[in-house]
Scaffold this motif. Sequence first.
Motif, PDB file in Angstrom:
ATOM      1  N   THR A  26      69.190   7.324  46.073  1.00 27.80           N
ATOM      2  CA  THR A  26      68.811   8.668  45.502  1.00 27.80           C
ATOM      3  C   THR A  26      68.013   9.439  46.406  1.00 27.80           C
ATOM      4  O   THR A  26      67.600  10.699  46.189  1.00 27.80           O
ATOM      5  CB  THR A  26      67.907   8.214  44.371  1.00 27.80           C
ATOM      6  N   SER A  27      67.415   8.818  47.548  1.00 27.07           N
ATOM      7  CA  SER A  27      66.974   9.627  48.625  1.00 27.07           C
ATOM      8  C   SER A  27      66.404   9.073  49.904  1.00 27.07           C
ATOM      9  O   SER A  27      66.558   7.794  49.898  1.00 27.07           O
ATOM     10  CB  SER A  27      65.381  10.347  48.343  1.00 27.07           C
ATOM     11  N   GLY A  28      66.211   9.613  51.017  1.00 27.46           N
ATOM     12  CA  GLY A  28      65.878   9.007  52.218  1.00 27.46           C
ATOM     13  C   GLY A  28      65.087  10.078  53.096  1.00 27.46           C
ATOM     14  O   GLY A  28      65.396  11.103  53.195  1.00 27.46           O
ATOM     15  N   GLU A  29      64.352   9.463  54.081  1.00 28.45           N
ATOM     16  CA  GLU A  29      63.448  10.312  54.945  1.00 28.45           C
ATOM     17  C   GLU A  29      63.199   9.479  56.128  1.00 28.45           C
ATOM     18  O   GLU A  29      62.890   8.492  56.119  1.00 28.45           O
ATOM     19  CB  GLU A  29      62.292  10.814  54.266  1.00 28.45           C
ATOM     20  N   PHE A  30      63.368  10.452  57.124  1.00 30.33           N
ATOM     21  CA  PHE A  30      62.930   9.979  58.647  1.00 30.33           C
ATOM     22  C   PHE A  30      62.168  10.791  59.237  1.00 30.33           C
ATOM     23  O   PHE A  30      62.150  11.859  59.051  1.00 30.33           O
ATOM     24  CB  PHE A  30      64.440   9.917  59.358  1.00 30.33           C
ATOM     25  N   ALA A  31      61.199  10.413  59.803  1.00 29.83           N
ATOM     26  CA  ALA A  31      59.822  11.057  60.460  1.00 29.83           C
ATOM     27  C   ALA A  31      59.581  10.434  61.742  1.00 29.83           C
ATOM     28  O   ALA A  31      59.387   9.293  62.151  1.00 29.83           O
ATOM     29  CB  ALA A  31      58.588  11.364  59.573  1.00 29.83           C
ATOM     30  N   LEU A  32      59.307  11.369  62.872  1.00 27.84           N
ATOM     31  CA  LEU A  32      58.724  11.005  64.172  1.00 27.84           C
ATOM     32  C   LEU A  32      57.859  12.026  64.740  1.00 27.84           C
ATOM     33  O   LEU A  32      57.777  13.240  64.691  1.00 27.84           O
ATOM     34  CB  LEU A  32      60.087  11.087  65.112  1.00 27.84           C
ATOM     35  N   ASP A  33      56.849  11.201  65.371  1.00 32.14           N
ATOM     36  CA  ASP A  33      55.822  12.016  66.182  1.00 32.14           C
ATOM     37  C   ASP A  33      55.549  11.316  67.456  1.00 32.14           C
ATOM     38  O   ASP A  33      55.019  10.136  67.474  1.00 32.14           O
ATOM     39  CB  ASP A  33      54.570  11.933  65.324  1.00 32.14           C
ATOM     40  N   LEU A  34      56.117  11.943  68.410  1.00 24.19           N
ATOM     41  CA  LEU A  34      56.060  11.526  69.665  1.00 24.19           C
ATOM     42  C   LEU A  34      55.411  12.409  70.784  1.00 24.19           C
ATOM     43  O   LEU A  34      55.648  13.707  70.808  1.00 24.19           O
ATOM     44  CB  LEU A  34      57.584  11.268  70.086  1.00 24.19           C
ATOM     45  N   SER A  35      54.286  11.842  71.623  1.00 22.19           N
ATOM     46  CA  SER A  35      53.495  12.645  72.547  1.00 22.19           C
ATOM     47  C   SER A  35      53.140  11.470  73.358  1.00 22.19           C
ATOM     48  O   SER A  35      53.282  10.386  73.406  1.00 22.19           O
ATOM     49  CB  SER A  35      52.529  13.534  71.899  1.00 22.19           C
ATOM     50  N   ASP A  36      52.104  12.097  74.684  1.00 20.73           N
ATOM     51  CA  ASP A  36      51.450  11.336  75.405  1.00 20.73           C
ATOM     52  C   ASP A  36      50.476  10.458  74.645  1.00 20.73           C
ATOM     53  O   ASP A  36      50.202   9.376  75.146  1.00 20.73           O
ATOM     54  CB  ASP A  36      50.761  12.477  76.374  1.00 20.73           C
ATOM     55  N   PHE A  68      55.281  17.115  77.278  1.00 21.16           N
ATOM     56  CA  PHE A  68      56.473  17.056  76.027  1.00 21.16           C
ATOM     57  C   PHE A  68      55.906  16.345  74.864  1.00 21.16           C
ATOM     58  O   PHE A  68      55.027  15.435  74.992  1.00 21.16           O
ATOM     59  CB  PHE A  68      57.514  16.180  76.930  1.00 21.16           C
ATOM     60  N   GLY A  69      56.277  16.965  73.796  1.00 15.23           N
ATOM     61  CA  GLY A  69      55.972  16.298  72.528  1.00 15.23           C
ATOM     62  C   GLY A  69      56.952  16.695  71.437  1.00 15.23           C
ATOM     63  O   GLY A  69      57.614  17.875  71.608  1.00 15.23           O
ATOM     64  N   LEU A  70      57.321  15.844  70.500  1.00 19.37           N
ATOM     65  CA  LEU A  70      58.199  16.324  69.427  1.00 19.37           C
ATOM     66  C   LEU A  70      57.611  15.790  68.001  1.00 19.37           C
ATOM     67  O   LEU A  70      57.143  14.652  67.921  1.00 19.37           O
ATOM     68  CB  LEU A  70      59.560  15.478  69.825  1.00 19.37           C
ATOM     69  N   ILE A  71      57.616  16.687  66.930  1.00 20.26           N
ATOM     70  CA  ILE A  71      57.618  16.172  65.643  1.00 20.26           C
ATOM     71  C   ILE A  71      58.866  16.769  64.935  1.00 20.26           C
ATOM     72  O   ILE A  71      58.987  17.972  65.097  1.00 20.26           O
ATOM     73  CB  ILE A  71      56.156  16.844  65.289  1.00 20.26           C
ATOM     74  N   ALA A  72      59.062  15.582  64.234  1.00 24.72           N
ATOM     75  CA  ALA A  72      60.213  15.736  63.561  1.00 24.72           C
ATOM     76  C   ALA A  72      60.457  14.879  62.207  1.00 24.72           C
ATOM     77  O   ALA A  72      59.632  14.031  61.850  1.00 24.72           O
ATOM     78  CB  ALA A  72      61.762  15.273  64.052  1.00 24.72           C
ATOM     79  N   LYS A  73      61.026  15.687  61.286  1.00 26.15           N
ATOM     80  CA  LYS A  73      61.328  15.139  59.827  1.00 26.15           C
ATOM     81  C   LYS A  73      62.502  15.447  59.417  1.00 26.15           C
ATOM     82  O   LYS A  73      63.057  16.812  59.528  1.00 26.15           O
ATOM     83  CB  LYS A  73      60.140  15.450  58.733  1.00 26.15           C
ATOM     84  N   MET A  74      63.411  14.566  58.799  1.00 29.19           N
ATOM     85  CA  MET A  74      64.826  14.854  58.180  1.00 29.19           C
ATOM     86  C   MET A  74      64.745  14.023  57.182  1.00 29.19           C
ATOM     87  O   MET A  74      64.419  12.854  56.981  1.00 29.19           O
ATOM     88  CB  MET A  74      65.675  14.719  59.330  1.00 29.19           C
ATOM     89  N   GLY A  75      65.728  14.183  56.073  1.00 24.10           N
ATOM     90  CA  GLY A  75      65.995  13.732  55.076  1.00 24.10           C
ATOM     91  C   GLY A  75      67.296  14.197  54.073  1.00 24.10           C
ATOM     92  O   GLY A  75      67.730  15.055  54.615  1.00 24.10           O
ATOM     93  N   HIS A  76      67.256  13.446  53.011  1.00 23.71           N
ATOM     94  CA  HIS A  76      68.479  14.040  52.049  1.00 23.71           C
ATOM     95  C   HIS A  76      67.991  13.433  50.438  1.00 23.71           C
ATOM     96  O   HIS A  76      66.956  12.842  50.408  1.00 23.71           O
ATOM     97  CB  HIS A  76      69.557  13.160  52.331  1.00 23.71           C
ATOM     98  N   ALA A  77      68.545  13.978  49.642  1.00 23.14           N
ATOM     99  CA  ALA A  77      68.101  14.038  48.232  1.00 23.14           C
ATOM    100  C   ALA A  77      69.450  13.049  47.700  1.00 23.14           C
ATOM    101  O   ALA A  77      69.302  13.163  46.529  1.00 23.14           O
ATOM    102  CB  ALA A  77      68.148  15.233  47.565  1.00 23.14           C
ATOM    103  N   GLY A  78      69.841  12.085  48.260  1.00 22.46           N
ATOM    104  CA  GLY A  78      70.835  11.432  47.793  1.00 22.46           C
ATOM    105  C   GLY A  78      71.955  11.054  48.491  1.00 22.46           C
ATOM    106  O   GLY A  78      72.409  12.227  49.036  1.00 22.46           O
ATOM    107  N   GLY A  79      72.598  10.072  48.683  1.00 22.25           N
ATOM    108  CA  GLY A  79      73.739   9.815  49.677  1.00 22.25           C
ATOM    109  C   GLY A  79      74.527   8.756  48.926  1.00 22.25           C
ATOM    110  O   GLY A  79      74.147   7.908  48.155  1.00 22.25           O
ATOM    111  N   SER A  80      75.966   8.682  49.074  1.00 19.55           N
ATOM    112  CA  SER A  80      76.865   7.688  48.552  1.00 19.55           C
ATOM    113  C   SER A  80      77.985   7.465  49.641  1.00 19.55           C
ATOM    114  O   SER A  80      78.316   8.498  50.246  1.00 19.55           O
ATOM    115  CB  SER A  80      77.658   8.114  47.373  1.00 19.55           C
ATOM    116  N   HIS A  81      78.519   6.209  49.809  1.00 19.37           N
ATOM    117  CA  HIS A  81      79.407   5.919  51.080  1.00 19.37           C
ATOM    118  C   HIS A  81      80.099   4.623  50.362  1.00 19.37           C
ATOM    119  O   HIS A  81      79.683   3.646  49.793  1.00 19.37           O
ATOM    120  CB  HIS A  81      78.573   5.267  52.305  1.00 19.37           C
TER     121      HIS A  81
END
Length: 506
Positions: free
Chosen positions: A274-284, A243-256
Amino acid sequence: MKTFTGVSVLALCAATTPAFAELSPQQVWDEINAYAEIQGYAITAVTEQSGDTLRLSDVTYVIQIPEEEMDISVMMGDLDLIGNGDGSVTMDFPDQSQMIVEISEGGEAGQILIDMGIMNDVIAISGSPENMIFDYTIEKMTLALSDVIEPGGDSLPEGMLSANIALGPIAVKGGMQRMADMLSATQNATYGDLSYNVAFNDPDSDDAGSFTGGFKGLFANSETAMPEGMSFADPLALFQQGFGLIAKMGHAGGSHEFAVTERRGATTGAVSSTSGEFALDLSDAGLTYSVSGSGTKLDLQSHEIPLPISAEMAESGFSLTVPLKSAETPQDAKIEVLLGGFKMADLLWGLFDPAGNLPRDPATISVALDAKVTPFIDLIDIEAMEELERSGEMPGELNSVTLRKLLVEAVGGKISGEGAFTFDNSDLESFDGLPRPEGALDLQVVGANGLIDKMIAMGFVEEGDAMGARMMMGMFAVPGEGEDTLNSKIEVNAEGHVLANGQRLK
């Protein structure tokens, strides 16, 4: 992981160039079921073939969580899989449908009813059963909470809770590919802009609140390898099977924005970036995790805080790399922290520095550490970790640490440094149970004396205390080249002696 890889049946993704083979609606449905089964889910539906169309009625997505004695059923209504006559298949969702989320726990079940709208969807599936290619667009997707039915059959009082989400335009390319006993999936997706509006009002009390906001330019890319028969209940076996997972997600601006009221008063606030990003690389091999953001602003007012809070952060970040598998040789590990360009509102500064003695330049903290570690056990082996907790033994050993970067800037002062140490794990006596270090740390402090003078003028520090602080700095530091600059070299030699600028301290 289970949530991420199973967010959407539509987001099944994999590989490469299209395979121009015949693909029937039934084959697509069979592969969707196989994908769900690999993840530990189950999909059921009443199927009816009519010409080139496979009608799926009462589609239900079932997730079992044995450790919580909970089942979650998502009933998504009807959809059609339509053969196009050229070896490709179109998936057609109704424009309006109702999704029912049923949660059963301890023999009782409650339901959440959600109205779902899908505008102008074009979902094409091509390739072959072994290499399915997905390409779809949706102009807009909406979700609106319709009702919440508690165990026993009672609905929440009208107006107590509302929630609406809108997302789009959506564009996803990807697919899934079978290779021996593995299923690989890749996805490249843009989700456009997301907006949400949530409100609650408790009729039996003064509690009420609203939450509104959204993100611009959402995106998510991923690559997943899933072994046949995998189980998230046994992480060790899961990773050993590949099993392995490589993921990246993000946005170009947010307001709450949010506003919450209760009997004692109200709390309101706003957060934006103005921006945000999350990244994950998961494996054995290990885990690499990172999160970052820029242009963050916070405004908060509360009945529990006498003054409004306002702050900004130009950039922030955190990243971590750790090995997960036992090893006989040292493995790489890293950690980085960044809090850059932090600013407080003048109103807050005025609470403790009304005369403006201290510089109010943005503050920054940045630390980067590289290390070598040797894990004694697989950190994803639940039984081994539980035994380790009972025994109190260490899960591994620290072999070396390199301080690649240290920077602290605030109120006119600056601390910077770098250094490296190795550790002798056979010597646990020289430093009271810790492995003996050997190496050096170089530090530079700018503006320390000037800051002490300002603290004296503000009345925060007495002259006697300041003299003691200056004497302490004189023991550990020597004057540098610049004005109000101090340098310090902290060394630990092979004998376990600690020295500051050549002077032995231990």
